[in-house]
Scaffold this motif. Structure first.
Motif, PDB file in Angstrom:
ATOM      1  N   ALA A 117       3.506  -8.456 -97.432  1.00  0.00           N
ATOM      2  CA  ALA A 117       2.130  -8.281 -96.967  1.00  0.00           C
ATOM      3  C   ALA A 117       1.185  -9.220 -97.707  1.00  0.00           C
ATOM      4  O   ALA A 117       0.258  -9.785 -97.118  1.00  0.00           O
ATOM      5  N   VAL A 118       1.415  -9.403 -98.998  1.00  0.00           N
ATOM      6  CA  VAL A 118       0.609 -10.347 -99.785  1.00  0.00           C
ATOM      7  C   VAL A 118       0.737 -11.753 -99.205  1.00  0.00           C
ATOM      8  O   VAL A 118      -0.264 -12.471 -99.007  1.00  0.00           O
ATOM      9  N   GLN A 119       1.956 -12.170 -98.931  1.00  0.00           N
ATOM     10  CA  GLN A 119       2.180 -13.511 -98.383  1.00  0.00           C
ATOM     11  C   GLN A 119       1.524 -13.677 -97.021  1.00  0.00           C
ATOM     12  O   GLN A 119       0.969 -14.741 -96.708  1.00  0.00           O
ATOM     13  N   ALA A 120       1.560 -12.623 -96.213  1.00  0.00           N
ATOM     14  CA  ALA A 120       0.932 -12.687 -94.889  1.00  0.00           C
ATOM     15  C   ALA A 120      -0.587 -12.835 -95.019  1.00  0.00           C
ATOM     16  O   ALA A 120      -1.210 -13.600 -94.271  1.00  0.00           O
ATOM     17  N   LEU A 121      -1.167 -12.130 -95.971  1.00  0.00           N
ATOM     18  CA  LEU A 121      -2.608 -12.224 -96.178  1.00  0.00           C
ATOM     19  C   LEU A 121      -2.996 -13.607 -96.690  1.00  0.00           C
ATOM     20  O   LEU A 121      -3.962 -14.213 -96.199  1.00  0.00           O
ATOM     21  N   THR A 122      -2.244 -14.117 -97.658  1.00  0.00           N
ATOM     22  CA  THR A 122      -2.534 -15.451 -98.185  1.00  0.00           C
ATOM     23  C   THR A 122      -2.411 -16.507 -97.089  1.00  0.00           C
ATOM     24  O   THR A 122      -3.239 -17.424 -96.993  1.00  0.00           O
ATOM     25  N   LYS A 123      -1.402 -16.373 -96.262  1.00  0.00           N
ATOM     26  CA  LYS A 123      -1.209 -17.312 -95.152  1.00  0.00           C
ATOM     27  C   LYS A 123      -2.393 -17.241 -94.192  1.00  0.00           C
ATOM     28  O   LYS A 123      -2.878 -18.282 -93.688  1.00  0.00           O
ATOM     29  N   TYR A 125      -5.517 -16.266 -94.952  1.00  0.00           N
ATOM     30  CA  TYR A 125      -6.651 -16.887 -95.639  1.00  0.00           C
ATOM     31  C   TYR A 125      -6.586 -18.414 -95.500  1.00  0.00           C
ATOM     32  O   TYR A 125      -7.606 -19.078 -95.272  1.00  0.00           O
ATOM     33  N   LYS A 126      -5.413 -18.965 -95.658  1.00  0.00           N
ATOM     34  CA  LYS A 126      -5.265 -20.427 -95.583  1.00  0.00           C
ATOM     35  C   LYS A 126      -5.647 -20.953 -94.206  1.00  0.00           C
ATOM     36  O   LYS A 126      -6.124 -22.090 -94.066  1.00  0.00           O
ATOM     37  N   SER A 127      -5.461 -20.143 -93.193  1.00  0.00           N
ATOM     38  CA  SER A 127      -5.766 -20.581 -91.830  1.00  0.00           C
ATOM     39  C   SER A 127      -7.264 -20.577 -91.531  1.00  0.00           C
ATOM     40  O   SER A 127      -7.699 -21.203 -90.558  1.00  0.00           O
ATOM     41  N   VAL A 128      -8.053 -19.874 -92.358  1.00  0.00           N
ATOM     42  CA  VAL A 128      -9.496 -19.780 -92.071  1.00  0.00           C
ATOM     43  C   VAL A 128     -10.381 -20.350 -93.183  1.00  0.00           C
ATOM     44  O   VAL A 128     -11.491 -20.806 -92.913  1.00  0.00           O
ATOM     45  N   PHE A 129      -9.910 -20.335 -94.423  1.00  0.00           N
ATOM     46  CA  PHE A 129     -10.700 -20.876 -95.531  1.00  0.00           C
ATOM     47  C   PHE A 129     -10.778 -22.399 -95.440  1.00  0.00           C
ATOM     48  O   PHE A 129      -9.921 -23.044 -94.840  1.00  0.00           O
ATOM     49  N   VAL A 130     -11.798 -22.944 -96.072  1.00  0.00           N
ATOM     50  CA  VAL A 130     -11.954 -24.400 -96.150  1.00  0.00           C
ATOM     51  C   VAL A 130     -12.246 -24.787 -97.599  1.00  0.00           C
ATOM     52  O   VAL A 130     -12.730 -23.966 -98.400  1.00  0.00           O
ATOM     53  N   PHE A 146      -5.857 -15.493-102.722  1.00  0.00           N
ATOM     54  CA  PHE A 146      -6.327 -16.722-102.095  1.00  0.00           C
ATOM     55  C   PHE A 146      -5.231 -17.782-102.147  1.00  0.00           C
ATOM     56  O   PHE A 146      -4.429 -17.805-103.080  1.00  0.00           O
ATOM     57  N   PRO A 147      -5.202 -18.711-101.200  1.00  0.00           N
ATOM     58  CA  PRO A 147      -4.222 -19.805-101.257  1.00  0.00           C
ATOM     59  C   PRO A 147      -4.503 -20.713-102.437  1.00  0.00           C
ATOM     60  O   PRO A 147      -5.644 -21.093-102.691  1.00  0.00           O
ATOM     61  N   SER A 148      -3.455 -21.080-103.165  1.00  0.00           N
ATOM     62  CA  SER A 148      -3.616 -21.845-104.409  1.00  0.00           C
ATOM     63  C   SER A 148      -3.919 -23.316-104.182  1.00  0.00           C
ATOM     64  O   SER A 148      -4.377 -24.004-105.086  1.00  0.00           O
TER      65      SER A 148
END
Length: 290
Positions: A117-123, A125-130, A146-148
């Protein structure tokens, strides 16, 4: 086992996809439950609520047919919101009404959802964060998921435990604050591109005020992302949360956006990585109106 110190899945919080369908069959829909309990003195409102799901999905016949069709992504597609805030003070009561600072005084450097679930959330975030975004993480802790590989201009955590926050390497700064005691944010309006909250909306006893603050500090067009699974500290979760299921939780969070005002239409997504084999993960999000 001490349920006051461990997050686990209470009966209604524990429902996975197959269980949710069964519960919908029994309860005849998540919005029906909320609307009926809020408007139980009005037969016309009760009738409107009962028919809402069937009309939304164009399903005729039994609630079994309805339950077989509904998904997390459908919940906020076209809801008919009551005219007024439908919740009562009792909905936000808790088993443990002691000061929250006492409960959260003990650091918990653990994940509250499983690795998948953590990995799914980070993934997600990566799709929407800039890059170079300003991000506020409310109800924050020792990790924000957050994505590193993205670099933010500012990432601020607002949470309850200073030690946990100090260990969060994804934050540029942090603020210790109890939002149930004082739901105002110590930030200027139109400051953040994103506001996040990870599996913690269920602990807010003054959610309408908090969501109004989220709107205030977001930049026009900024995105608020609430992520939710099915684990919680049951003694600190609000009463209505413990008596509703995953789909109803999505509806409740969506209603916070709606009644706070100033947001575009909220949407819900199911990003669960392995349905039935890992913790579910749902996204409920809305943009601040431009």
């Amino acid at each position: 086992f001490n349920s006051s110190q461990s997050d686990f899945r209470p009966p209604f919080c524990s429902l996975r996809q197959t269980d949710m369908k069964l519960m919908l069959k029994v309860k005849i829909g998540f919005t029906t439950f909320i609307a009926v309990r809020s408007f139980q003195n009005s037969p016309s409102d009760r009738s409107m609520a009962t028919s809402w799901l069937s009309s939304l999905y164009n399903i005729k016949g039994s609630s079994t047919a309805l339950a077989a069709r509904i998904t997390a992504a459908d919940v906020l597609k076209n809801p008919t919101w009551p005219d007024k805030w439908p919740f009562s003070p009792r909905d936000f009561s808790r088993q443990d009404e002691s000061t929250d600072t006492n409960f959260y005084d003990q650091p918990r450097l653990v994940y509250h959802i499983d690795d998948s679930a953590v990995q799914a959330l980070t993934k997600y975030y990566k799709s929407v964060f800039v890059n170079d975004a300003n991000i506020l993480d409310i109800c924050s802790s020792w990790v924000s998921h957050f994505p590193s590989d993205l670099k933010f201009k500012k990432s601020i955590g607002l949470g309850m435990n200073e030690y946990e926050l100090s260990k969060n390497k994804q934050l540029t700064e942090y603020v210790v604050k109890d939002l149930n005691k004082d739901p105002t944010f110590p930030f200027s309006e139109n400051t953040f591109d994103f506001v996040t909250c990870v599996v913690s909306v269920d602990y807010l006893t003054r959610p309408l005020e908090v969501f109004k603050e989220i709107n205030r500090v977001l930049k026009p067009g900024g995105l608020a992302i609430m992520s939710q699974s099915n684990r919680c500290f049951p003694t600190k979760a609000i009463n209505i949360w413990l008596n509703t299921n995953d789909l109803e939780h999505i509806f409740i969070i969506g209603s916070y956006f709606h009644y706070a005002g100033g947001f575009e239409k909220p949407e819900s997504l199911d990003i669960s990585p392995n349905p039935g084999r890992s913790d579910p993960m749902f996204i409920i999000q809305a943009r601040k109106q431009a």
